[in-house]
Enzyme design. Structure first.
Site: not given
Ligand code: DAK
Length: 259
Positions: A67, A110, A113, A133
């Protein structure tokens, strides 16, 4: 620009459709608009007699990074409840035709998921799955504690959700999370081959199988999903959620205080 985040291609001779997540700069982060477009596209294809099987994919580097943290970071628990995306996800769950996830690179949060909401997963050798998360101060909110448990078992689900460790394609295959691993250049064509095989079968029998297997897999799931969602939203009342998401955006290590 109506469907800028989802690019759809129908391959009429094979009766299959490919839906490509398309926010490459943001690593296909699933913002609300993308999820709505995905839902609408799938619902339209479900009603399209030309199509019998759908494939959801990203690009070689990333299926999707979860997400959109930037969209969620400033939200409180009530904001999250008001937005409640659950109906979007539930609508996707109720699509009758089979859906295959074709994954290369990251499928996190997400996005992992979303893969589990699909019926089968074909992965490239570079695929990585995870529920990170916890690293941003929250928990899985769309099946990551429920479907993951059913797919990989309790110990592995606990480890993935509590440590946020990404698992490789090989681990995902060994855990029973995915169907196949193929070289990167083949992941989409392999998914298309599988989709074509399924599309050549009786569509009514295929839909009956999907409904029956999901019924077996999902008995008691809805209760679990409700609890998971409530807890996920509740975490938006904590300072740790603000700290975790701000730290991600500011590219620093979070300092969680337990409040
Ligand atoms: N959201 C927003 N931006 C993101 C992002 C994300 N999840 N993941 C990456 N980006 C952005 C980064 O901020 C960066 O942007 P700039 O700095 O260039 O502006 C760009 O994408 C490139 O990312 P990185 O520089 O971080 O790239 P790396 O190769 O170094 O790392 C990575 C890749 C995928 C390992 C890293 O970006 C990362 O850890 N990303 C976050 C992963 C994460 O924590 N995902 C879980 C998010 S929470 C629901 C439905 C859905 C959900 C919950 C409830 N309901 C229906 C109730 C879901 C929740 C989630 O998914």
């Amino acid at each position: 620009m109506e469907n800028q985040f989802i690019l759809t291609e129908i391959i009429a001779e094979d009766k299959i459709a490919i839906l490509r997540l398309n926010r490459p700069k943001e690593l296909n982060a699933l913002n609300l608009e993308l999820m709505s477009q995905l839902r609408d596209s799938l619902v339209a294809l479900d009603a399209n007699d030309e199509v019998r099987c759908m494939i959801i994919t990203g690009n070689e580097r990333v299926f999707a990074a979860g997400a959109d943290i930037k969209q969620m970071a400033g939200k409180g628990a009530i904001d999250m409840l008001k937005i409640d995306q659950f109906t979007t996800w539930d609508t996707i769950r109720r699509v009758k035709k089979p859906i295959i996830a074709a994954v290369s690179g990251y499928a996190l949060g997400g996005a992992c998921e979303l893969c589990m909401l699909c019926d089968m997963i074909v992965a490239s050798e570079t695929a990585q799955f995870g529920q990170p998360e916890i690293k941003i101060g929250v928990m899985p909110g769309a099946g990551g504690t429920q479907r993951l448990l059913r797919a990989v078992g309790k110990a592995r689900a606990m480890e993935m959700a509590m440590t946020g460790r990404f698992i490789t394609a090989t681990e995902a295959y060994d855990y029973g999370l995915i169907n196949k691993i193929v070289p990167v250049e083949l992941y989409l064509s392999e998914a298309m081959k599988m989709a074509k095989t399924i599309a050549d079968m009786s569509p009514l029998a295929i839909q009956a199988i999907k409904e029956s297997i999901n019924e077996a897999a999902e008995t008691f799931l809805q209760e679990g999903l409700r609890l998971e969602r409530k807890n996920f939203y509740m975490l938006f009342a904590t300072e740790d959620q603000k700290e975790g998401m701000s730290a991600f955006i500011e590219k620093r290590k979070p300092n969680f205080k337990g409040c």
